[in-house]
Design an enzyme around this catalytic site. Structure first.
Site, PDB file in Angstrom:
ATOM      1  N   SER A   9      82.248 -37.304 -45.827  1.00 64.39           N
ATOM      2  CA  SER A   9      81.761 -38.149 -44.741  1.00 64.39           C
ATOM      3  C   SER A   9      80.882 -39.230 -45.345  1.00 64.39           C
ATOM      4  CB  SER A   9      80.929 -37.326 -43.751  1.00 64.39           C
ATOM      5  OG  SER A   9      80.190 -38.192 -42.907  1.00 64.39           O
ATOM      6  N   TYR A  51      74.317 -31.356 -42.549  1.00 65.44           N
ATOM      7  CA  TYR A  51      75.713 -31.801 -42.567  1.00 65.44           C
ATOM      8  C   TYR A  51      75.958 -32.764 -43.732  1.00 65.44           C
ATOM      9  CZ  TYR A  51      79.816 -34.458 -40.888  1.00 65.44           C
ATOM     10  OH  TYR A  51      81.026 -35.086 -40.780  1.00 65.44           O
TER      11      TYR A  51
HETATM   12  P1  NAP Z   1      86.421 -32.390 -34.210  1.00 61.90           P
HETATM   13  O1  NAP Z   1      87.081 -33.394 -33.338  1.00 61.90           O
HETATM   14  O2  NAP Z   1      85.093 -31.821 -33.785  1.00 61.90           O
HETATM   15  O3  NAP Z   1      87.449 -31.194 -34.489  1.00 61.90           O
HETATM   16  C1  NAP Z   1      87.027 -30.133 -35.280  1.00 61.90           C
HETATM   17  C2  NAP Z   1      88.219 -29.292 -35.645  1.00 61.90           C
HETATM   18  O4  NAP Z   1      87.782 -28.273 -36.567  1.00 61.90           O
HETATM   19  C3  NAP Z   1      88.810 -28.567 -34.459  1.00 61.90           C
HETATM   20  O5  NAP Z   1      90.191 -28.479 -34.669  1.00 61.90           O
HETATM   21  C4  NAP Z   1      88.164 -27.188 -34.545  1.00 61.90           C
HETATM   22  O6  NAP Z   1      88.972 -26.158 -33.969  1.00 61.90           O
HETATM   23  C5  NAP Z   1      88.094 -27.004 -36.037  1.00 61.90           C
HETATM   24  N1  NAP Z   1      87.088 -26.053 -36.496  1.00 61.90           N
HETATM   25  C6  NAP Z   1      85.752 -26.050 -36.253  1.00 61.90           C
HETATM   26  N2  NAP Z   1      85.182 -24.994 -36.875  1.00 61.90           N
HETATM   27  C7  NAP Z   1      86.167 -24.322 -37.502  1.00 61.90           C
HETATM   28  C8  NAP Z   1      86.209 -23.142 -38.270  1.00 61.90           C
HETATM   29  N3  NAP Z   1      85.111 -22.429 -38.531  1.00 61.90           N
HETATM   30  N4  NAP Z   1      87.412 -22.720 -38.745  1.00 61.90           N
HETATM   31  C9  NAP Z   1      88.542 -23.423 -38.496  1.00 61.90           C
HETATM   32  N5  NAP Z   1      88.567 -24.545 -37.767  1.00 61.90           N
HETATM   33  C10 NAP Z   1      87.387 -24.988 -37.265  1.00 61.90           C
HETATM   34  O7  NAP Z   1      86.182 -32.976 -35.692  1.00 61.90           O
HETATM   35  P2  NAP Z   1      86.659 -34.353 -36.364  1.00 61.90           P
HETATM   36  O8  NAP Z   1      85.718 -35.422 -35.944  1.00 61.90           O
HETATM   37  O9  NAP Z   1      88.121 -34.532 -36.226  1.00 61.90           O
HETATM   38  O10 NAP Z   1      86.274 -34.044 -37.884  1.00 61.90           O
HETATM   39  C11 NAP Z   1      87.211 -33.524 -38.803  1.00 61.90           C
HETATM   40  C12 NAP Z   1      86.572 -33.590 -40.181  1.00 61.90           C
HETATM   41  O11 NAP Z   1      86.224 -34.955 -40.488  1.00 61.90           O
HETATM   42  C13 NAP Z   1      85.274 -32.790 -40.316  1.00 61.90           C
HETATM   43  O12 NAP Z   1      85.208 -32.200 -41.588  1.00 61.90           O
HETATM   44  C14 NAP Z   1      84.200 -33.849 -40.174  1.00 61.90           C
HETATM   45  O13 NAP Z   1      83.009 -33.483 -40.803  1.00 61.90           O
HETATM   46  C15 NAP Z   1      84.864 -35.032 -40.852  1.00 61.90           C
HETATM   47  N6  NAP Z   1      84.299 -36.315 -40.436  1.00 61.90           N
HETATM   48  C16 NAP Z   1      84.383 -36.750 -39.162  1.00 61.90           C
HETATM   49  C17 NAP Z   1      83.813 -37.973 -38.812  1.00 61.90           C
HETATM   50  C18 NAP Z   1      83.845 -38.523 -37.409  1.00 61.90           C
HETATM   51  O14 NAP Z   1      83.177 -39.541 -37.142  1.00 61.90           O
HETATM   52  N7  NAP Z   1      84.593 -37.940 -36.493  1.00 61.90           N
HETATM   53  C19 NAP Z   1      83.158 -38.749 -39.782  1.00 61.90           C
HETATM   54  C20 NAP Z   1      83.100 -38.266 -41.087  1.00 61.90           C
HETATM   55  C21 NAP Z   1      83.663 -37.050 -41.404  1.00 61.90           C
HETATM   56  P3  NAP Z   1      88.892 -25.756 -32.382  1.00 61.90           P
HETATM   57  O15 NAP Z   1      89.607 -26.866 -31.648  1.00 61.90           O
HETATM   58  O16 NAP Z   1      89.601 -24.449 -32.317  1.00 61.90           O
HETATM   59  O17 NAP Z   1      87.439 -25.688 -32.031  1.00 61.90           O
END
Ligand code: NAP
Length: 247
Positions: A142, A156
């Site tokens: 991130s 985080y």
């Molecule tokens: P999100 O929309 O909150 O989705 C999270 C996903 O992870 C969901 O599919 C959730 O499953 C799953 N999950 C959560 N805890 C888990 C666990 N213990 N075991 C297995 N699966 C788990 O997240 P996102 O924004 O797409 O982020 C995805 C990745 O990108 C993350 O690593 C995040 O840190 C990184 N990221 C995101 C952003 C941003 O702005 N969005 C920026 C930088 C980095 P359920 O649906 O079953 O809950």
């Protein structure tokens, strides 16, 4: 590309976008989720409706025994050729000195240990050292790893800094074993994750602070991830690619 692509946390957000794009590129996608079975099944249905192959597999990446089961289930689909370590969490905005130990453990267990344990399973399947045919790993870092997320989620940000180091070290460890390891560092992407930090409208609120003046889409991040995973990036390993709109 062929073979099985396991994506952790693929029921929503960036992971789901990777699942859809990965299936279009020819992978049989293992769509992992932890709690939201309905969302995972929807992603699988969408992929199958387009003629792709996908399977939903439940498993908590912070629990080693569940990760073991997740990879065993994915083995049933065919030989593993790719892993996207996407599952990641953050908690409500707070200062580090206010964060309970339980929270710190959960964030690090999920974001860091979860990714490391998944990488171990993937290497044992894909590395030529173990008789595998090679493959790729892409980790989700991130922009917080660079910025630190002061006053919001230093826990985080720390976990994502660890992901950068994991990427560099593991890439060098397995570079001559047919496995490339890279990461992406997304900026502010329009997904549900911001609601878990207490800022559901974070993208809208912060968009003017981003040089490109908008949040990114999960699809824009997935494009970078699938490029790193695929043959077009055959000489790229140990790289952390910013996908941040210039942030
Ligand atoms: P999100 O929309 O909150 O989705 C999270 C996903 O992870 C969901 O599919 C959730 O499953 C799953 N999950 C959560 N805890 C888990 C666990 N213990 N075991 C297995 N699966 C788990 O997240 P996102 O924004 O797409 O982020 C995805 C990745 O990108 C993350 O690593 C995040 O840190 C990184 N990221 C995101 C952003 C941003 O702005 N969005 C920026 C930088 C980095 P359920 O649906 O079953 O809950």
């Amino acid at each position: 590309m062929s073979g099985v692509l396991l994506i952790t946390g693929a029921s929503r957000g960036i992971g789901a976008a990777c699942a859809r794009l990965g299936a279009r590129r020819g992978y049989h996608v293992a769509v992992n989720y932890v709690a939201n079975e309905e969302a995972a099944n929807l992603v699988v249905e969408e992929i199958r409706a387009e003629g792709g192959k996908a399977e939903a597999i439940q498993g908590d990446v912070s629990k080693p025994e569940e990760v073991e089961n997740l990879f065993s289930q994915a083995d049933l689909l065919g030989p593993l050729t790719g892993l996207i370590n996407n599952a990641g969490i953050l908690d409500m905005a707070a200062r580090l000195d206010e964060m309970p130990l339980e929270r710190l453990r959960k964030v690090l267990d999920t974001n860091v240990l979860g990714s490391m344990i998944c990488a171990q399973h993937a290497i044992r399947r894909m590395s030529t050292r173990y008789g595998g045919k090679g493959g790729g790993i892409v980790n989700l870092s991130s922009v917080a790893a660079r910025l630190g997320a002061a006053g919001q989620y230093v826990d985080y940000a720390t976990s994502k800094g660890a992901i950068d180091s994991l990427t560099i070290g593991l890439a060098r460890e397995v570079a001559d074993e047919g496995v490339r390891v890279n990461a992406v560092r997304p900026g502010i992407i329009d997904t549900d994750i911001h609601a878990s930090g207490g800022f559901p409208d974070r993208v809208e609120k912060l968009k003017d602070t981003i040089p490109i003046k908008r949040g990114g889409t999960p699809e824009e991040v997935a494009n970078g991830i699938l490029w790193l995973l695929g043959d077009e990036a055959s000489y790229v390993t140990g790289v952390v690619l910013d996908i941040t709109g210039g942030r």
